[in-house]
Structure formats: C-alpha cells, structure tokens
Write a protein that holds these residues in place. Sequence first.
Motif, PDB file in Angstrom:
ATOM      1  N   TRP B 405       0.838  -1.213   0.000  1.00 50.97           N
ATOM      2  CA  TRP B 405       0.000   0.000   0.000  1.00 50.97           C
ATOM      3  C   TRP B 405       0.864   1.250   0.000  1.00 50.97           C
ATOM      4  O   TRP B 405       0.579   2.221  -0.679  1.00 50.97           O
ATOM      5  CB  TRP B 405      -0.932   0.022   1.229  1.00 50.97           C
ATOM      6  N   GLN B 406       1.942   1.198   0.817  1.00 48.88           N
ATOM      7  CA  GLN B 406       2.816   2.360   0.917  1.00 48.88           C
ATOM      8  C   GLN B 406       3.434   2.674  -0.439  1.00 48.88           C
ATOM      9  O   GLN B 406       3.455   3.819  -0.874  1.00 48.88           O
ATOM     10  CB  GLN B 406       3.907   2.078   1.967  1.00 48.88           C
ATOM     11  N   ALA B 409       0.791   4.186  -2.672  1.00 47.10           N
ATOM     12  CA  ALA B 409       0.418   5.546  -2.286  1.00 47.10           C
ATOM     13  C   ALA B 409       1.529   6.531  -2.616  1.00 47.10           C
ATOM     14  O   ALA B 409       1.258   7.687  -2.958  1.00 47.10           O
ATOM     15  CB  ALA B 409       0.089   5.579  -0.798  1.00 47.10           C
ATOM     16  N   ASP B 410       2.777   6.076  -2.523  1.00 48.65           N
ATOM     17  CA  ASP B 410       3.886   6.975  -2.813  1.00 48.65           C
ATOM     18  C   ASP B 410       3.985   7.309  -4.294  1.00 48.65           C
ATOM     19  O   ASP B 410       4.577   8.313  -4.666  1.00 48.65           O
ATOM     20  CB  ASP B 410       5.218   6.354  -2.348  1.00 48.65           C
ATOM     21  N   GLU B 413      -2.126   7.949  -7.713  1.00 40.99           N
ATOM     22  CA  GLU B 413      -3.406   8.386  -7.159  1.00 40.99           C
ATOM     23  C   GLU B 413      -4.270   7.127  -7.041  1.00 40.99           C
ATOM     24  O   GLU B 413      -4.114   6.191  -7.847  1.00 40.99           O
ATOM     25  CB  GLU B 413      -4.088   9.377  -8.103  1.00 40.99           C
ATOM     26  N   THR B 424      -9.789   1.268  -1.376  1.00 45.94           N
ATOM     27  CA  THR B 424      -8.870   2.409  -1.239  1.00 45.94           C
ATOM     28  C   THR B 424      -9.314   3.280  -0.075  1.00 45.94           C
ATOM     29  O   THR B 424      -8.485   3.820   0.657  1.00 45.94           O
ATOM     30  CB  THR B 424      -8.799   3.240  -2.525  1.00 45.94           C
ATOM     31  N   ASP B 425     -10.641   3.408   0.117  1.00 49.07           N
ATOM     32  CA  ASP B 425     -11.121   4.204   1.250  1.00 49.07           C
ATOM     33  C   ASP B 425     -10.586   3.638   2.562  1.00 49.07           C
ATOM     34  O   ASP B 425     -10.217   4.370   3.468  1.00 49.07           O
ATOM     35  CB  ASP B 425     -12.654   4.196   1.289  1.00 49.07           C
ATOM     36  N   GLN B 426     -10.541   2.310   2.629  1.00 51.35           N
ATOM     37  CA  GLN B 426     -10.156   1.683   3.890  1.00 51.35           C
ATOM     38  C   GLN B 426      -8.635   1.622   4.083  1.00 51.35           C
ATOM     39  O   GLN B 426      -8.133   1.862   5.170  1.00 51.35           O
ATOM     40  CB  GLN B 426     -10.745   0.269   3.945  1.00 51.35           C
ATOM     41  N   TRP B 428      -5.950   2.968   1.847  1.00 50.69           N
ATOM     42  CA  TRP B 428      -4.987   3.914   1.262  1.00 50.69           C
ATOM     43  C   TRP B 428      -4.304   4.704   2.366  1.00 50.69           C
ATOM     44  O   TRP B 428      -4.981   5.386   3.142  1.00 50.69           O
ATOM     45  CB  TRP B 428      -5.724   4.853   0.302  1.00 50.69           C
ATOM     46  N   PRO B 429      -2.979   4.590   2.490  1.00 51.54           N
ATOM     47  CA  PRO B 429      -2.308   5.275   3.597  1.00 51.54           C
ATOM     48  C   PRO B 429      -2.386   6.795   3.419  1.00 51.54           C
ATOM     49  O   PRO B 429      -2.265   7.286   2.291  1.00 51.54           O
ATOM     50  CB  PRO B 429      -0.850   4.808   3.484  1.00 51.54           C
ATOM     51  N   SER B 430      -2.599   7.513   4.506  1.00 44.51           N
ATOM     52  CA  SER B 430      -2.614   8.970   4.391  1.00 44.51           C
ATOM     53  C   SER B 430      -1.175   9.462   4.423  1.00 44.51           C
ATOM     54  O   SER B 430      -0.310   8.855   5.050  1.00 44.51           O
ATOM     55  CB  SER B 430      -3.416   9.566   5.555  1.00 44.51           C
ATOM     56  N   ARG B 431      -0.933  10.532   3.731  1.00 43.82           N
ATOM     57  CA  ARG B 431       0.459  11.012   3.648  1.00 43.82           C
ATOM     58  C   ARG B 431       0.865  11.721   4.941  1.00 43.82           C
ATOM     59  O   ARG B 431       0.036  12.403   5.525  1.00 43.82           O
ATOM     60  CB  ARG B 431       0.564  12.012   2.497  1.00 43.82           C
TER      61      ARG B 431
END
Lengths: 577, 431
Positions: B405-406, B409-410, B413, B424-426, B428-431
């Motif tokens: 996931w990381q 996400a890096d 989109e 993705t809602d659950q 997707w890592p927040s930045r």
Amino acid sequence: MSENSGTIIGINGNLLTVEFTRAVVQNEVAYAVMADRRLKAEVIRIRGSYADLQVFEDTTGLKEGDRVRFTGELLAVELGPGLLTQVFDGLQNPLPQLAEHCGFFLQRGVYLDALPRDRLWAFSPTAAPGDRVTAGEALGSVPEGIFQHRIMVPFGLRGAFTVERIAAPGDYTVSHPIATLRGADNEVVEVTLMQRWPVKMPIRAYRERLRPGEPLVTKVRIIDTFYPVARGGTYCIPGPFGAGKTVLQQITSRYADVDIVIIAACGERAGEVVETLREFPQLTDPRTGKSLMDRTLIICNTSSMPVAAREASVYTAVTIAEYYRQMGLNVLLLADSTSRWAQALREMSGRLEEIPGEEAFPAYLESVIAAFYERGGIVRLKDGSLGSVTIGGTVSPAGGNFEEPVTQSTLKVVGAFHGLSRERSDQRRFPAIDPLDSWSQYSGVVAAEQVSLARGILHSGNEVKQMMKVVGEEGTSIDDFVVFLKSEYIDAAYLQQDAYHEVDGASSAERQRYVFERIHRLLGSRMSFNDKDSARRFFQSLTQTTRDWNRVDQNDADFLQIERQLEQMIAEVSQDA
Amino acid sequence: MHRVYQGVDRIAGNVITVRATGVGYRELAQVSSRHGSSLAQVIRLQGGSVDLQVFAGGRGIATDAEIRFLGRTMQVPFSRSLLGRVFNGSGQPRDNGPEINKNLIDIGGPSVNPARRIIPRRMVRTGIPMIDVFNTLVESQKLPIFSVAGEPYNQLLARIAMQAEVDVIILGGMGLKHDDYLFFRDLLEENGALSRAVLFIHTASDPVVECLLVPDIALAVAEHFALLNQRVLVLLTDMTNFADAMKEVAITMEQIPSNRGYPGDLYSQLAARYEKAVDFDAAGSITILAVTTMPGDDVTHPVPDNTGYITEGQFYLRNGRIEPFGSLSRLKQLVNDQTRADHRTIMNTMIQLYASYMETLEKQSMGFRMSAWDNKLLAYGQRFENELMDLKVNIPLEQALDLCWQILADTFEPAETGIASKLTDQFWPSR
C-alpha cells in the motif's frame, strides 16, 4: 459352458501378452487372476494366438503363466437411476464406497456395483400392455432427485416390441424386472430399471440429429457475448499450464444453464476434483434452489490413477451423458483434460510398439478425437422432445504450443475455440481467453452487429498497440490512441471477470445484453480530449467505475446510480451533441 | 522360497536379461558376481526371459552371475527412528548409523482415494513476500521451483523448509552434488531440525538407477508419517535428474521415445510422485516442494512442461528472484480470502501494474519519450523490485501488504490503480 481362458506369456507395464486357444473378441473385458484378486483388462490387439491386453490396474506381482479369464463382454457401464451425485472412477467404481471398503488408498482389483442394488425406486409406468415400443422409448419413470428419470426400452434392441407385462406402480430395485417385451420373432426381453451399454459405442436411439442453434449460457461474458457455445455444440479450451483452464471449467460447471453437468476429470490433479466434491453439496443451484450436487456427476480418474482406466473414463462420461440426453435433458460434459487422454493412448501405443505418428502419438489419434466430439449433439427423441449433449474439452498442449497434434486434431472437429494465452494470464487478465485468436461458429446472447463493432475495436486497438511499440506514444495520433484506450477498456471492463466475486463471477444473459448495450453505445460515441494524458485519465476512471458497476447486483439501487454516473462521464467528453 | 538362477543372457546399460520362470512383475532380485552384489528389479517379462534393472548398474556383472529372486517388491523400513538419519537411494544408511530392518513398507503404493482427500485450508508462512503475498504456499500443495542451473534454488528450498511450521521434513536428493548434500545436512543440524528430518540422498556419483528410487522411498516414508497425523514437508531436488534417469532406462529398453527422447509415460510417472501430496481426511498432510532445473532456461522442455501441468503452480527462480510472471500458486485462492480483506486485490493490482512497468521499460529501452504515467510506472517498478522481490526480504505477510500500500500511495493516485473505491477508502495510507 466352460470359461474361456488364456495364459500370460509377457508383461510390460500394464500391457499383457496372453496366449489363448478359443475365440476372443477385440475389446472384450478379461480378468488377470492373481492369488487373492482379479485385475480387469481389455483386449486391444490380437495377433495369431496371442492377444495383447491393457490392464486397468497396476500389474506388480503378476507372473508369467498366470491365468487370464475372458468374459466375452465389451467394456460397459451401468445406466439407471442413482447415477447423479455420484463420484466414479474411470471404470464406474463409486469412489466413496471404495473408501469405505479399502480406506485411504485405492486398492487394485476391487470392483463395486455402480448403482446401489438395495435402493428402492418409486416406479410409475407410462406404457401399457399391448403398446408397441422401440429402443429408447419410455416405459415409465422414477423420480431421481429433481428429475423424472425415464426407464427406457434397452437401447440395443432392434425392431419393434410389444409390451406384454408392465409392473404396477411401486418400489423396485434397479435389478427387478419391471416389464416384459416380446419381439417380432417371439424373443422375450425382461426390462429392469437399469441397463448396460458398451462405452465405446454411441447411443443412437433417437429420431434425428439436429443442428445446434440456441446458445448455452455460461455466465462468462467473454464466452456468451464474444465466443458463444451452443446447446449440443462442442468447444475446446487449449492453454498452457497456469492459464486458467480448470478454473474456467469449474465456473462453467457451476453456472452453465443446463440440466445436468458431467465432469470428467481425466488425468488431472486430484485436488481439483476434491474442491468440486466438497463444495458442490454446499452450493445452491440458482435454477432449482437445490444443492448443485443434485445435477452433477463426477468421473474422476486423476493423474496418478491407472492410465488405461484414464482412457476409458472419457467414454464412461460421454455414455452417461448420452443416457440422460435420452430423457430429454440438456447435458454438459466437461472433459479436463483431453490431452491426458490422448497421452494414455500414446502410452499404450508405445507399449504395443506401433509405428508412431507426430510426437509419438498414434496415427489414429485424429479419428479417435473426432469420434469422441461427434458424440455431442442435439437430437429429437422418439417422443418428439429434444435432448442435448454439449462437450467442452480442455487441451493441455506441450509447451503451450497450439501447433501440436492434439490441439490441431481437436480444432478440426469443434464448433468453438477458446484459446487461453500465457500473456494474458501473466498480466492477470482473467479469464485468459485470447479475444483476438479465439473463434466460435455459434450465435451468442448479444446482437451480432454490436459484437462486431467491439471486436473491430479490439483488433484496431491491438494494431495501434503494436504500432506504438515501434513509433512510441508521441508518434501516435490522438484518434488512434483513443481507439487503443477503448480496446483496453473493453478488455478491462467487460472481458475480464473476477471468478471469485459473487456478483461479477456470474453474469446472466439478460445482464450481458443490458450492459453490453450501454458499452456498445459508449464505444460508438466520438470523444474529444485535449491530450493523451487526459484521455488516459478519463479511461482509467471509466474503467474503475465500470468495474465497480460489474460488482453490484442488478437489483441493487447502486446499479442505476453507477449507470447514471457512467453516462454523465461520457457526456462530458462526448462530441455527439 | 528363493529361486536362484545362474547366467545372464544380455547386459545393456543397467538392464540385464536372464531366463527364468515364475517371476513376478516388479519383483526384486539379488544379483551377485565377483565384482560385488546388488539389488535389481524386474521391469519386463517376455516369453521366458526377464529384464532386470540393476540398482548398482551393469558395470562388473559377469555372464555367470547368480540371480536370486526374493519373492517381494522393493520395501523400506519405517519407524520413528528414521528421524535424524541419512540413507542412500536404495534405503541403505550413508551416515554410518545402524541398519534398520524392522517394519518394512512397500514403496510406490496406490494413490489416495480422492474421496478421502479434503480441501487444503492452511497457509504455509515463509516470510518471503513474493510467496506469501503473491503466490501463497498452502499445506498439502505440490509445487516445483523452476530454475536454471546456478540459481540458488537449494538455498531457497532450505530456507522455506526452515521457516515452515511442519512436523517432519523429508529430503529426497537426486543427482545432488556432494557439496549440496552437505549444505542441507549441516543447515538442518545447525537449526536443530535434523532430529525431525529424514534424508534420502542420491549424489551425482551414485548409480543412476538408485536415483529412480529416491522419490518413491521418500514419499512412501512421508505417507506413513502423514498417516500418523504428522504434517510432512517433502523436498525433492532435482526432479529433472530423476526424469533423465528414466529416459536413460527407457532408451536402454528400446522404448519408442515421445519428445526429446523422454518416454511417453513421463507425465504419468511424474504425476504418480507429485500426486502423493495430500491433505488426509482425519490424518496429517504431505506438502511437496521440488526443484526442476530447466535445461537452457526453456520452460517448454518436456520436464518442466509436464511438471507444470501436474503441480499446483510453480515458482520461477530467475536472477536470484522469484519472478512475478509465470510464478503461480493455484491453491492461493483457498487461503488468501482469510488472511486480510485487501490481500487478493493487492496481489492482482501490484502484478498488473508491474506488467505495465515492464512495457514501459521496453518503451524506454527503445528510446521513446516517457510520459508522466510512464515515469510513475518506472518509479513503482524500481521499488517493487528492491523492496519486495529481493530474496533477502524476510517480513511477515501483514507487514508486506502494508508495504505494498505504501509503495502504491507513494507513486499513484487511488484511481490510477484500478482498485475498487471501497478498498482504497479503507487501506490507502494517508500522507
């Protein structure tokens, strides 16, 4: 009458050479006699006073000089009520009962009755004394699970017979005589609930054979929409290992719109059969609301079981399929894999030291394969009803190369070809049926002109893709690029299907028509984009939304909502005012 | 009653022909001549002459050799005292320990009734992300490692064996280099695993017929441990040597070859061994990991090709990494729905994107301008290779999924990944 017997003079693997003195029949069944057991075998070649026999078991411990008893009977199966839901080996031994007898391992030389002899069936007659009947016509029926199982005049009888006596309604075992027939020359035939039929001969007790027309819905989009299968048709699925042949067969066995599914697991992994075996009783058949196992029958001769019985297993399966067809039912026979069967032929041919054909397969391979697929078909029975046997066979070509003899011989005789590609399975594009190479001669569930537009885009999209490899993205015009994106969209949003998702895994014919109608309209619309990146972004989110749509039940409120969302997205880029 | 015959009619390779009567198919015989004595097995009976395959090979057999038929087929001893021991291909100790002669069992026995198998349900954790995340190994699976010579396949095999939670490890070595045999033995010993392992070793310098017996012996012993409710892991290396030994005997027997000299029953022979992998209804299990070296890195070579059709997937080892393409665990679907909700999606998405990365690499190598999307793919592919594919990576499954996931996400989109919005809602890592 004294028995006909011979003496073993040679053993090579499962091939016996036997010296005999009295008449023997080609393809008759014989038993090699050991101290504590008898091993079933079949005569496959006769030269002078020597017969070559293939043994359906491991021959360890047989000795030169051991006796062989000939039976005079061809290899046959038992046909009657009680076949459905069962699991047989290639010689129609019921495996669960074998397990009760022998425990964890299969023991050689143990042969059990295919049909339970003590079970009672509620027979109701439909024929009356004095009726004139011919082979294959119904005398009555018994309920077998969800079906009315017709009890028919034995298929082997020639000419017309008069019903002399027929049993009153009541409970009978399969071997109880329920009718007496008298023929033209006064021969008398006792009919029981079960009959026997030699597996290598097609059952022909019907009025006429018809041309397959109606599609057989499998709920796999790429098949039903693009490369359909017809009821009574034949198709093959060649593919390299790991491309998803077996998963495709398993999905078909679950969702196919037929009455009965016969799975012939022929020389493949035991684990795959076990999945069907253990899961089907738990699953509900959406058509009947009953357990899926109620309509299923498994012939299981997996790769480590004896090779000669593997050769017999596809015939056992197709004979049982023909038997249920005679009751006016639609039967689907899935054979996985016909290559293993062909290899069994090759092994025996090698031991017989026959002159080898291509890749050491015997020269008669092609005619044997053709004869097998020709046993599929849709027929009008003598009472006017229709029955069909559809045959779908997987092919496991060596090295994934479709030029090899088994694939080529099969392609000549089938009506549809679902070629699986390694490239697609590597990219996890499942089902990995190649949308460019496959073909079908049958008509599908969606209007042909809609499909041909989509197919055209797939082809030109592929051309653009190939061209881009040479000239790069920057050398491609935006119009061509959009064609390429459209073809990728059809692939990702329609052709690919998640077999393990409960909604996406099975798409009904009605839903396919509905969804494809929308997609067809979308493909036909002209779109304008500022640059390639925005076009790509648009198609990426279009793909994602459509995939979300595929995962929503058609009756769900979200279904219409996502549909509107899609229309909105397209309206934003469309040039068609 | 032992029947003794004197004199050999024909000697060709490892096969000798004698005139004898009343001999059973596959019966064992003891062949003795001045240069030694060896076991042999009947492989064909034809009009009074008997073909025997001599375990120690045909070299040194005299035409007046004595052949004593033993009236039984090949057997090996079985007991718990096998654990910690090393044997050769005909079941003789090669570790200077005492011979075991009690409780003999048949080898190459019948196959398991499919009705007594159950659907495998337990994941085998290996700590290798390319296996745990993308091609999960499942108990009772049969899986080969396809590899060219020179790749660290034995090291990979050994590492999986050390990390897998099993009761008994059985190693069948065929045509093994002596160094590799010592590597396995020492590694098992250092990790304290030798006491739950049995080794059947045929080295490259041993007689070729013994190579043919190794899988049967190893699997017969495994089967009996499994019936004692043990979870057994069988390691076979290298099955291509086994197939080549079969080819050698088939050609000596003047059998018609089917493909590149291999006998027509290659598929059935390999299947008879691999199908011993099983999860018993109410007993233990056998998992088989085998090495199949691919001559010339050619997967369409008859041995890897037939193997691929038999086994439940394969791991491709190339350039010291498990290749994401071509590698496959057919049983992963049975377990990866119970690990974590995102497991399957991550598995498919990461590979699809990696496939796009490969296409971009191709474009790049041809000198085309890279679009913004291409640059993202390049960054993604690099990280995938370094952080997940490297065989040195040793992290549990959950940590590996988080890492996936990381990486996503890096670089991307959420919409660019094609992952369903719900996931993705659950995840997707927040930045």
